[in-house]
Design an enzyme around this catalytic site. Structure first.
Site, PDB file in Angstrom:
ATOM      1  CG  HIS A 110      -0.445   0.380   2.564  1.00  0.00           C
ATOM      2  ND1 HIS A 110      -0.155  -0.832   3.448  1.00  0.00           N
ATOM      3  CD2 HIS A 110       0.180   1.432   3.079  1.00  0.00           C
ATOM      4  CE1 HIS A 110       0.432  -0.313   4.481  1.00  0.00           C
ATOM      5  NE2 HIS A 110       0.521   0.871   4.606  1.00  0.00           N
TER       6      HIS A 110
ATOM      7  CG  ASP B 147       0.155  -4.227   3.096  1.00  0.00           C
ATOM      8  OD1 ASP B 147       0.335  -3.555   1.703  1.00  0.00           O
ATOM      9  OD2 ASP B 147       0.190  -3.598   4.157  1.00  0.00           O
TER      10      ASP B 147
ATOM     11  CB  SER C 202       3.206   1.730   6.118  1.00  0.00           C
ATOM     12  OG  SER C 202       1.782   1.760   6.936  1.00  0.00           O
TER      13      SER C 202
END
Length: 489
Positions: A218, A251, A333
């Site tokens: 992402h 992910d 992230s």
């Protein structure tokens, strides 16, 4: 999102601290004529504070010399006057008057009177007020001493015997681990190929010396189709990068620097299966764009089923995550979660939050962060580097993704009216049918469809796992040999 100590009111029954200390009382001057000893008038009382009270001075009889307070030079004793010849005080003996009897700077304060006992609710407020009052007094005294400008006031500064540049951090400390890992952690800037060039900031880390960078899908999804990616190292050097492969379900994504510099130092990879609850963790990333930020915590839980999405309407990702209370925020992230030795044990991927507040567009950490276990991420990264496409293990059955608490129920039919159990697939070969409720998978409890997928994806195609399920109120077990699916559907 709540803030600690927000709007704490100071109880009105506690006095506020004065901004500067009250003017100390002056000691009465001995009378010039000793005819009759007359008690000196009581000095005017100054306001007192319990945490730093100044004892009221007691006037001494004129003929007797007054002992000097601590750390203050004693004045010369006045000569004993005689009745026949009155003698005024000598110029250098009785004047100026001795300093006020206040505690010297750094000297212990006199004990404060015992405060009355309070019930539990008021104790914290009382301690808070005491801290505020003490802070106010300290500030006032510091200002007063600075304004006096006396030459005899010595400095309280203590010099360190060792310069910070020569200070050595022991191996295994947070500072030592961070110093070694930071040069291999990068900040990623992703921009889409659209006219508005939307994008965001994330984190990644050096995977090998060929210039591969591992991060979250992402983080780079917006730039995957016609966008641009740049990677910045802590030394400020930036490099263009391109996507090697992406796995939406896991992910995980792999980038490669287009002109990778020599001497790249990959971060060592640990073993996430051996991580224990309570182990120390170190997270490195760029929360809210603040690159090279280091936070610490512990492993709060293992095998936490997590389903997350990036809000763009793409497919959700599922992980049997490592939970940590190390502070993780948007921008962390894709960054590494390290153990105490500096080895990567996970990739920071998601946070649980109570929602945004105070006008922020993104919510922050509340101590519930989730990382993809590195054992799973390593398998995915290797597959992406080899083929550019992810490979997922499957059981060949469609399960209900909405129900929770009773297990994962095999749906009555699949998407588009297809059978919920793939004919001749892994589940069908193990004897599973529509309506069966899977409650256990390889000794892990299953309470929902997402938790089942999270556990399946910790394995590889071809693995044999034991499945516990319920059918018509009866519990049974079966062995399933996992199949595979290539690419994101």
């Amino acid at each position: 999102m709540s803030t600690e100590n927000e709007g704490t009111a100071v109880p009105a029954d506690h006095p506020a601290a004065p901004s500067t200390p009250s003017t100390p009382p002056t000691t009465p001057t001995p009378p010039a004529t000793p005819s009759v000893s007359t008690p000196a008038p009581a000095p005017t009382e100054a306001p007192t504070v319990a945490q730093n009270a100044v004892p009221e001075p007691t006037p001494a009889p004129a003929p007797t010399s007054t002992p000097a307070p601590a750390q203050t030079p004693a004045p010369a004793s006045a000569p004993e006057p005689t009745a026949a010849t009155p003698t005024p005080a000598a110029a250098g003996a009785g004047w100026p008057p001795p300093p006020p009897t206040v505690p010297a700077w750094g000297a212990p304060l006199p004990p404060a009177p015992a405060a009355p006992r309070r019930r539990g609710g008021g104790l914290v407020a009382a301690v808070l007020v005491a801290a505020l009052v003490a802070g106010g007094i300290g500030g006032g005294i510091g200002y007063w001493a600075a304004q006096r400008g006396d030459d005899d006031v010595s400095s309280t500064t203590v010099s360190s015997g060792e310069a910070p540049a020569s200070f050595k951090r022991d191996p295994g400390t947070v500072a030592a681990v961070a110093a070694k890992a930071l040069p291999s952690v990068v900040t990623i800037q992703a921009k889409s190929g659209g006219s508005q060039a939307e994008g965001g900031t994330g984190t990644g880390f050096v995977y090998d010396q060929e210039g591969h960078i591992v991060t979250n899908n992402h983080v780079v999804a917006s730039a995957a189709d016609g966008g641009t990616l740049s990677v910045t190292f802590p030394d400020g050097k930036s490099y263009d990068a391109e996507v090697v492969g992406r796995a939406e379900g896991y992910d995980v994504a792999v980038l490669k620097l287009t002109n990778a510099p020599k001497g790249l130092q990959p971060l060592p990879l640990g073993d996430s299966d051996k991580v224990a609850v309570g182990d120390s963790t170190i997270a490195i990333g760029a929360p809210f764009g603040l690159s090279n930020t280091v936070t610490t915590g512990i492993i709060s839980a293992k095998n936490r089923p997590v389903a997350s999405g990036d809000g763009s309407g793409g497919s959700n990702s599922y992980m049997s995550a490592l939970q940590t209370d190390a502070s993780i925020n948007p921008g962390n992230s894709g960054g590494p979660l390290l153990d105490a030795s500096g080895a990567v044990i996970g990739i920071n991927s998601a946070i649980q939050s109570t929602g945004s507040g105070f006008g922020q567009s993104q919510a922050g950490s509340i101590g519930l962060g989730f990382a993809i276990p590195v054992n799973q991420a390593k398998n995915v990264a290797q597959q992406l580097i080899r083929t550019g496409k992810p490979v997922y293990p499957v059981i060949g059955a469609t399960v209900n993704m909405q129900e929770q608490g009773e297990g994962a129920t095999i749906a009555s039919q699949g998407s588009g009216g297809t059978p919920s159990v793939t004919p001749d697939g892994p589940a069908a070969k193990a004897g599973l049918k529509a309506g069966d409720v899977i409650t256990g998978f390889d000794d892990h409890q299953i309470d929902s469809g997402p938790s089942l997928i999270s556990e399946i994806w910790t394995h590889k195609p071809g693995d044999q796992v034991k499945v516990t399920y319920e059918r018509d109120g009866k519990t049974s077990t079966a062995t399933v040999t996992l199949g595979e699916r290539t690419g994101d559907s």
